[in-house]
Design an enzyme around this catalytic site. Structure first.
Site, PDB file in Angstrom:
ATOM      1  N   GLN A   1    -108.302   9.854 -56.143  1.00  0.00           N
ATOM      2  CA  GLN A   1    -109.453   9.945 -55.251  1.00  0.00           C
ATOM      3  C   GLN A   1    -110.725  10.063 -56.079  1.00  0.00           C
ATOM      4  O   GLN A   1    -110.851  10.972 -56.913  1.00  0.00           O
ATOM      5  CB  GLN A   1    -109.354  11.140 -54.299  1.00  0.00           C
ATOM      6  CG  GLN A   1    -110.451  11.105 -53.233  1.00  0.00           C
ATOM      7  CD  GLN A   1    -110.481  12.348 -52.363  1.00  0.00           C
ATOM      8  OE1 GLN A   1    -110.798  13.427 -52.848  1.00  0.00           O
ATOM      9  NE2 GLN A   1    -110.161  12.199 -51.090  1.00  0.00           N
TER      10      GLN A   1
ATOM     11  N   TYR B   1    -119.834  14.907 -48.866  1.00  0.00           N
ATOM     12  CA  TYR B   1    -120.183  14.457 -50.216  1.00  0.00           C
ATOM     13  C   TYR B   1    -121.053  13.199 -50.149  1.00  0.00           C
ATOM     14  O   TYR B   1    -121.475  12.787 -49.075  1.00  0.00           O
ATOM     15  CB  TYR B   1    -118.912  14.301 -51.045  1.00  0.00           C
ATOM     16  CG  TYR B   1    -118.171  15.614 -51.157  1.00  0.00           C
ATOM     17  CD1 TYR B   1    -118.770  16.721 -51.765  1.00  0.00           C
ATOM     18  CD2 TYR B   1    -116.911  15.790 -50.597  1.00  0.00           C
ATOM     19  CE1 TYR B   1    -118.128  17.948 -51.833  1.00  0.00           C
ATOM     20  CE2 TYR B   1    -116.257  17.014 -50.656  1.00  0.00           C
ATOM     21  CZ  TYR B   1    -116.879  18.090 -51.267  1.00  0.00           C
ATOM     22  OH  TYR B   1    -116.240  19.315 -51.320  1.00  0.00           O
TER      23      TYR B   1
ATOM     24  N   ARG C   1    -111.560   7.517 -47.522  1.00  0.00           N
ATOM     25  CA  ARG C   1    -111.418   8.707 -46.677  1.00  0.00           C
ATOM     26  C   ARG C   1    -112.698   8.918 -45.879  1.00  0.00           C
ATOM     27  O   ARG C   1    -113.801   8.908 -46.436  1.00  0.00           O
ATOM     28  CB  ARG C   1    -111.113   9.941 -47.525  1.00  0.00           C
ATOM     29  CG  ARG C   1    -110.598  11.113 -46.670  1.00  0.00           C
ATOM     30  CD  ARG C   1    -110.148  12.290 -47.491  1.00  0.00           C
ATOM     31  NE  ARG C   1    -108.945  12.883 -46.922  1.00  0.00           N
ATOM     32  CZ  ARG C   1    -108.644  14.176 -46.987  1.00  0.00           C
ATOM     33  NH1 ARG C   1    -109.459  15.024 -47.596  1.00  0.00           N
ATOM     34  NH2 ARG C   1    -107.534  14.632 -46.459  1.00  0.00           N
TER      35      ARG C   1
ATOM     36  N   GLY D   1    -101.337  18.754 -46.944  1.00  0.00           N
ATOM     37  CA  GLY D   1    -102.092  19.384 -48.016  1.00  0.00           C
ATOM     38  C   GLY D   1    -101.436  20.650 -48.516  1.00  0.00           C
ATOM     39  O   GLY D   1    -100.550  20.618 -49.371  1.00  0.00           O
ATOM     40  N   ARG D   2    -101.851  21.792 -47.976  1.00  0.00           N
ATOM     41  CA  ARG D   2    -101.371  23.083 -48.466  1.00  0.00           C
ATOM     42  C   ARG D   2     -99.847  23.202 -48.514  1.00  0.00           C
ATOM     43  O   ARG D   2     -99.314  23.811 -49.449  1.00  0.00           O
ATOM     44  CB  ARG D   2    -101.980  24.219 -47.633  1.00  0.00           C
ATOM     45  CG  ARG D   2    -103.482  24.382 -47.858  1.00  0.00           C
ATOM     46  CD  ARG D   2    -104.052  25.501 -46.989  1.00  0.00           C
ATOM     47  NE  ARG D   2    -105.492  25.657 -47.195  1.00  0.00           N
ATOM     48  CZ  ARG D   2    -106.418  25.017 -46.524  1.00  0.00           C
ATOM     49  NH1 ARG D   2    -106.058  24.134 -45.600  1.00  0.00           N
ATOM     50  NH2 ARG D   2    -107.691  25.213 -46.764  1.00  0.00           N
TER      51      ARG D   2
END
Length: 371
Positions: free
Chosen positions: A107, A193, A240, A329-330
């Site tokens: 990424q 971002y 994304r 994810g986690r």
């Protein structure tokens, strides 16, 4: 258990082609910042290679966000992909993942205004417009070696010629990624971002060709995608996007329509996938079903979804045809063999939140797999 459960399970664990890559299942390891790169130089290392190789049972790994330039950095110890040492470090990672028969995309990001002067020799971070984000902090490790969350300062607006230089930085980073052995790249266009900052009216007040109309606000994303697809091929590029994530002072009433417009542009450019980042905290907004259907109507490529999915929810959205892959994810942090645990309905280990950012192998590569 419903009569459709076996079908849903078989969909989650069935193979899928993504561009030139044959994925063993529809499970994606989501990008997660871990801040374990070697210093100085933000260089990927052997521990990172072990970490990702442990999780190569995913159909696809998307690495932690990786800055395309020194200017693009906003957090301490996040890896880069713009020096020879960084490229060599990432080669350790891709070799290890491929040896485990995994597939891995990197990424790429530029954080824009979500940064701090310490990363820029005291200069202000850059952004589409000089608008300081409220209630926005970055993780910075001081000279004492201690990491702290600090407020983002006022950024400065990019000049037009500087924007083209950042587009070139993205192109070069994509080329570097292929040199490092990655199967492809994902552009981070969400979560507040730089690319996201250009998309949103709350962070983009420009009056030139990069601001104002929706087409102008999408221009930077379109130019970046055009540059990287020309360099490495559209079938190796994902993007994304995060229409319903509004933290980092990014609540914009026009963003959903903007994202759908951007998705239609990405369809024209034939990128391999759109990765839809969904909010993953308590009381977070949910993505409406009509948005998912609209996204499918304007974009014909693969869709990855991410955001507190479990096996049941993942199976349902795949069975409903509203996604092709589901990112976790986690759960992947504490469960390196997550696909096996999901397939066999094994208990999931809990992660140690105190070891997420920075540190050593504790809470990183020492989570055990099931026997």
């Amino acid at each position: 258990m419903s009569n459709t459960a076996p079908l849903k399970d078989s969909t989650l664990f069935s193979p899928l082609r993504l561009g030139p890559s044959e994925l063993r299942n529809r499970i994606v390891m989501a990008p997660m910042t871990r801040s374990r790169s070697s210093q100085p130089g933000d260089i990927p290392n052997q521990a990172m290679a072990e970490y990702y190789a442990q999780r190569a049972g995913a159909g696809l790994i998307v690495t932690e966000a990786t800055q395309i330039s020194r200017q693009g950095q906003g957090y301490s110890f996040t890896p880069g992909i713009y020096t020879e040492a960084q490229i060599a470090g990432w080669k350790l990672v891709t070799d290890a993942v491929h040896a485990a028969d995994g597939r891995i995309f990197v990424q790429l990001w530029h954080v824009g205004r979500v940064s701090h002067t310490m990363f820029h020799d005291g200069a202000a971070p850059v952004a589409p417009s000089a608008i300081q984000p409220h209630d926005t902090q970055v993780w910075v490790v001081g000279k004492d070696g201690v990491g702290r969350m600090v407020d983002c300062p006022m950024p400065r607006a990019l000049a037009v010629e500087e924007i083209s230089e950042i587009v070139e930085d993205f192109r070069q980073a994509a080329a570097n990624a292929i040199e490092a052995g990655f199967d492809g790249i994902e552009l981070h266009g969400g979560n507040g971002y730089l690319i996201d900052q250009f998309l949103r009216t709350v962070s983009n007040h420009r009056t030139d060709q990069y601001g104002g109309s929706v087409d102008n606000r999408v221009r930077f994303l379109r130019e970046v995608v055009t540059a990287v697809t020309a360099e490495i091929g559209a079938d190796r590029v994902g993007v994304r996007l995060a229409p319903y994530i509004t933290f980092k002072d990014m609540a914009d009433p026009q963003i959903v329509d903007t994202i759908l417009y951007a998705a239609a542009e990405l369809d024209k450019l034939k990128v391999a996938y759109i990765h839809l980042a969904e909010a993953d905290w308590d009381d977070a907004p949910t993505i409406p079903e009509d948005f998912r259907h609209k996204l499918r109507s304007v974009y014909a490529g693969r869709i990855i979804v991410a955001g507190r999915y479990d096996k049941e929810r993942a199976g349902k959205i795949l069975a409903d045809g509203l996604a092709d892959l589901v990112a976790f994810g986690r759960p992947f942090v504490a469960n390196p063999d997550l696909p096996k645990r999901l397939r066999e309905n094994l208990a999931l280990a809990a992660l140690d939140g105190a070891t997420l950012f920075g540190g050593d192998r504790r809470g990183y590569t020492d989570y055990p797999a099931t026997s």
